[in-house]
Design a protein around this motif. Structure first.
Motif, PDB file in Angstrom:
ATOM      1  N   ASP A  80       0.846  -1.191   0.000  1.00 28.96           N
ATOM      2  CA  ASP A  80       0.000   0.000   0.000  1.00 28.96           C
ATOM      3  C   ASP A  80       0.884   1.245   0.000  1.00 28.96           C
ATOM      4  N   ALA A  86      -0.259  -5.292   1.358  1.00 29.91           N
ATOM      5  CA  ALA A  86      -1.682  -4.984   1.317  1.00 29.91           C
ATOM      6  C   ALA A  86      -2.476  -5.957   0.463  1.00 29.91           C
ATOM      7  N   SER A 108      -3.060  -1.066  -4.392  1.00 33.08           N
ATOM      8  CA  SER A 108      -1.734  -1.572  -4.042  1.00 33.08           C
ATOM      9  C   SER A 108      -0.889  -1.620  -5.299  1.00 33.08           C
TER      10      SER A 108
END
Length: 165
Positions: A80, A86, A108
């Motif tokens: 992220d 993420a 992401s």
């Protein structure tokens, strides 16, 4: 062996890090002759490529309860904007299949390089081009980071965010 020992890994309430903890380094049998994964490893990015067993079940997000087949595939760790894991991109080596993002609602990117503030950042919309760009720029001695948006729907948001940083 107990029932718990036989259980498949799951992205449970403990989060993605627990799921990633159940992975292992990608093996040469899976990535043999695959240009993208071999390039990433040669560029020092092998720690972002992982291998699961045969499958896992998604526990949260838009694809909750989906079973993801990972046999013979490579998992790319997607980060992220805080450089935290993420998402996962499931990639089939030596194939034209698109990379499967486990939670497409979660913005992401696959990060090639480091996120140092003194590096130049570039956003790309595919892994092959991102890898080639990184290889070319570092061969010129430049300090760069490439953010590759695996999910095409998040690329415009990612590139806009990079322009405003």
């Amino acid at each position: 062996m107990t029932i718990a020992d036989k259980a498949k890994p799951q992205a449970d309430d403990k989060g993605l890090n627990t799921l990633l903890g159940s992975t292992k380094q990608t093996t040469t049998e899976i990535i043999a002759d695959d240009e993208i994964t071999n390039s990433l490893i040669a560029l020092g990015q092998g720690d972002k490529l992982r291998q699961f067993g045969d499958s896992f079940t998604i526990q949260n997000g838009d694809r909750k309860s989906d079973i993801i087949n990972t046999a013979g595939k490579v998992a790319f760790i997607l980060s992220d904007n805080m450089h935290q894991p993420a998402n996962i991109g499931i990639y089939t080596p030596n194939s034209d299949e698109p990379i499967e993002v486990t939670d497409p609602s979660q913005p992401s990117a696959f990060i090639i390089g480091n996120l140092s503030l003194d590096s130049d950042w570039y956003a790309m919309n595919n892994l092959a081009d991102g890898t080639a760009l990184y290889r070319e720029l570092i061969s010129q001695g430049l300090n760069v980071t490439i953010l590759v948006s695996i999910n095409p729907f998040h690329f415009n948001n990612m590139s806009y965010a990079e322009e405003t940083v």
